[in-house]
Design a protein around this motif. Sequence first.
Motif, PDB file in Angstrom:
ATOM      1  N   LEU A  54      11.546  -6.392  18.515  1.00 51.79           N
ATOM      2  CA  LEU A  54      10.123  -6.187  18.811  1.00 51.79           C
ATOM      3  C   LEU A  54       9.582  -4.957  18.083  1.00 51.79           C
ATOM      4  O   LEU A  54       8.460  -4.979  17.565  1.00 51.79           O
ATOM      5  CB  LEU A  54       9.892  -6.056  20.312  1.00 51.79           C
ATOM      6  CG  LEU A  54       9.928  -7.371  21.090  1.00 51.79           C
ATOM      7  CD1 LEU A  54       9.785  -7.117  22.585  1.00 51.79           C
ATOM      8  CD2 LEU A  54       8.831  -8.317  20.601  1.00 51.79           C
ATOM      9  N   GLU A  55      10.380  -3.898  18.028  1.00 52.54           N
ATOM     10  CA  GLU A  55       9.949  -2.691  17.308  1.00 52.54           C
ATOM     11  C   GLU A  55       9.738  -2.992  15.823  1.00 52.54           C
ATOM     12  O   GLU A  55       8.754  -2.556  15.226  1.00 52.54           O
ATOM     13  CB  GLU A  55      10.981  -1.569  17.462  1.00 52.54           C
ATOM     14  CG  GLU A  55      10.963  -0.922  18.832  1.00 52.54           C
ATOM     15  CD  GLU A  55      12.081   0.093  19.018  1.00 52.54           C
ATOM     16  OE1 GLU A  55      12.564   0.652  18.011  1.00 52.54           O
ATOM     17  OE2 GLU A  55      12.455   0.319  20.182  1.00 52.54           O
ATOM     18  N   PHE A  56      10.664  -3.760  15.226  1.00 46.97           N
ATOM     19  CA  PHE A  56      10.523  -4.090  13.806  1.00 46.97           C
ATOM     20  C   PHE A  56       9.346  -5.023  13.563  1.00 46.97           C
ATOM     21  O   PHE A  56       8.751  -4.999  12.484  1.00 46.97           O
ATOM     22  CB  PHE A  56      11.818  -4.676  13.232  1.00 46.97           C
ATOM     23  CG  PHE A  56      12.777  -3.628  12.774  1.00 46.97           C
ATOM     24  CD1 PHE A  56      12.583  -2.967  11.566  1.00 46.97           C
ATOM     25  CD2 PHE A  56      13.867  -3.273  13.554  1.00 46.97           C
ATOM     26  CE1 PHE A  56      13.459  -1.975  11.148  1.00 46.97           C
ATOM     27  CE2 PHE A  56      14.749  -2.278  13.137  1.00 46.97           C
ATOM     28  CZ  PHE A  56      14.546  -1.636  11.931  1.00 46.97           C
ATOM     29  N   SER A  57       8.985  -5.839  14.551  1.00 49.46           N
ATOM     30  CA  SER A  57       7.839  -6.737  14.360  1.00 49.46           C
ATOM     31  C   SER A  57       6.550  -5.933  14.221  1.00 49.46           C
ATOM     32  O   SER A  57       5.591  -6.383  13.607  1.00 49.46           O
ATOM     33  CB  SER A  57       7.735  -7.753  15.496  1.00 49.46           C
ATOM     34  OG  SER A  57       7.229  -7.165  16.667  1.00 49.46           O
ATOM     35  N   ASP A  58       6.532  -4.717  14.777  1.00 49.81           N
ATOM     36  CA  ASP A  58       5.358  -3.846  14.656  1.00 49.81           C
ATOM     37  C   ASP A  58       5.391  -3.029  13.365  1.00 49.81           C
ATOM     38  O   ASP A  58       4.434  -2.320  13.062  1.00 49.81           O
ATOM     39  CB  ASP A  58       5.290  -2.872  15.842  1.00 49.81           C
ATOM     40  CG  ASP A  58       5.007  -3.598  17.151  1.00 49.81           C
ATOM     41  OD1 ASP A  58       4.413  -4.694  17.115  1.00 49.81           O
ATOM     42  OD2 ASP A  58       5.387  -3.066  18.208  1.00 49.81           O
ATOM     43  N   ALA A  59       6.489  -3.098  12.621  1.00 48.07           N
ATOM     44  CA  ALA A  59       6.669  -2.243  11.442  1.00 48.07           C
ATOM     45  C   ALA A  59       6.223  -2.901  10.136  1.00 48.07           C
ATOM     46  O   ALA A  59       6.418  -2.344   9.070  1.00 48.07           O
ATOM     47  CB  ALA A  59       8.145  -1.840  11.328  1.00 48.07           C
ATOM     48  N   VAL A  60       5.625  -4.104  10.225  1.00 50.48           N
ATOM     49  CA  VAL A  60       5.203  -4.791   9.011  1.00 50.48           C
ATOM     50  C   VAL A  60       3.885  -4.179   8.531  1.00 50.48           C
ATOM     51  O   VAL A  60       2.890  -4.235   9.253  1.00 50.48           O
ATOM     52  CB  VAL A  60       5.006  -6.311   9.263  1.00 50.48           C
ATOM     53  CG1 VAL A  60       4.597  -7.017   7.979  1.00 50.48           C
ATOM     54  CG2 VAL A  60       6.276  -6.918   9.836  1.00 50.48           C
ATOM     55  N   PRO A  61       3.879  -3.591   7.326  1.00 50.68           N
ATOM     56  CA  PRO A  61       2.627  -3.002   6.838  1.00 50.68           C
ATOM     57  C   PRO A  61       1.584  -4.082   6.568  1.00 50.68           C
ATOM     58  O   PRO A  61       1.939  -5.200   6.193  1.00 50.68           O
ATOM     59  CB  PRO A  61       3.031  -2.299   5.548  1.00 50.68           C
ATOM     60  CG  PRO A  61       4.438  -2.650   5.265  1.00 50.68           C
ATOM     61  CD  PRO A  61       4.984  -3.441   6.404  1.00 50.68           C
ATOM     62  N   PRO A  62       0.308  -3.759   6.750  1.00 46.68           N
ATOM     63  CA  PRO A  62      -0.739  -4.746   6.447  1.00 46.68           C
ATOM     64  C   PRO A  62      -0.779  -5.034   4.945  1.00 46.68           C
ATOM     65  O   PRO A  62      -0.384  -4.197   4.136  1.00 46.68           O
ATOM     66  CB  PRO A  62      -2.020  -4.056   6.912  1.00 46.68           C
ATOM     67  CG  PRO A  62      -1.694  -2.609   7.011  1.00 46.68           C
ATOM     68  CD  PRO A  62      -0.219  -2.486   7.203  1.00 46.68           C
ATOM     69  N   LEU A  63      -1.255  -6.228   4.603  1.00 43.61           N
ATOM     70  CA  LEU A  63      -1.371  -6.588   3.193  1.00 43.61           C
ATOM     71  C   LEU A  63      -2.472  -5.758   2.537  1.00 43.61           C
ATOM     72  O   LEU A  63      -3.478  -5.457   3.185  1.00 43.61           O
ATOM     73  CB  LEU A  63      -1.759  -8.065   3.050  1.00 43.61           C
ATOM     74  CG  LEU A  63      -0.703  -9.097   3.391  1.00 43.61           C
ATOM     75  CD1 LEU A  63      -1.296 -10.502   3.228  1.00 43.61           C
ATOM     76  CD2 LEU A  63       0.525  -8.946   2.519  1.00 43.61           C
ATOM     77  N   PRO A  64      -2.302  -5.427   1.249  1.00 46.92           N
ATOM     78  CA  PRO A  64      -3.413  -4.785   0.542  1.00 46.92           C
ATOM     79  C   PRO A  64      -4.601  -5.762   0.497  1.00 46.92           C
ATOM     80  O   PRO A  64      -4.399  -6.976   0.446  1.00 46.92           O
ATOM     81  CB  PRO A  64      -2.863  -4.529  -0.866  1.00 46.92           C
ATOM     82  CG  PRO A  64      -1.488  -5.080  -0.911  1.00 46.92           C
ATOM     83  CD  PRO A  64      -1.127  -5.622   0.424  1.00 46.92           C
TER      84      PRO A  64
END
Length: 141
Positions: free
Chosen positions: A28-38
């Motif tokens: 769950l922590e890693f699911s929040d770590a995805v940077p937004p797309l440019p």
Amino acid sequence: MSDMPPKLTEIVDEFASAPRDVVLEMLLEFSDAVPPLPAELTHEGMEQVPECQTQFFLKAEVQPDDTVVSYFDCPPESPTTRAFAGILSEGLAGATAEEILGVPDDLYARMGLSQAISPLRIRGGAAILGRLKRQIRDQLG
């Protein structure tokens, strides 16, 4: 596993040694770590991974210095699949094409995830890694 980028090796080791109930929290922590797309990148410029149960898009760009910049897009309602993106995003940041191509295809099994999530999700994660590597190989010629 020593040919993996050091950060990814660290993540794999953390997951492999964690108790099952903690593994789900870590995902769950890693699911929040995805940077937004440019802003300039849309799904049209990305490859869809049909093996994933949810819409998942990725793009790898080999830079002139041989490092790879990876982009991932997956809906927030799919935390497990987003976690794969977060793990790869963090674990492969700054890695070279050669290092990423050296990541074992059974990465998620080595992390012990088969004890915590379904085989279908593991297959989706493996497909994400496989397509990422294929895009890199295509760019290297």
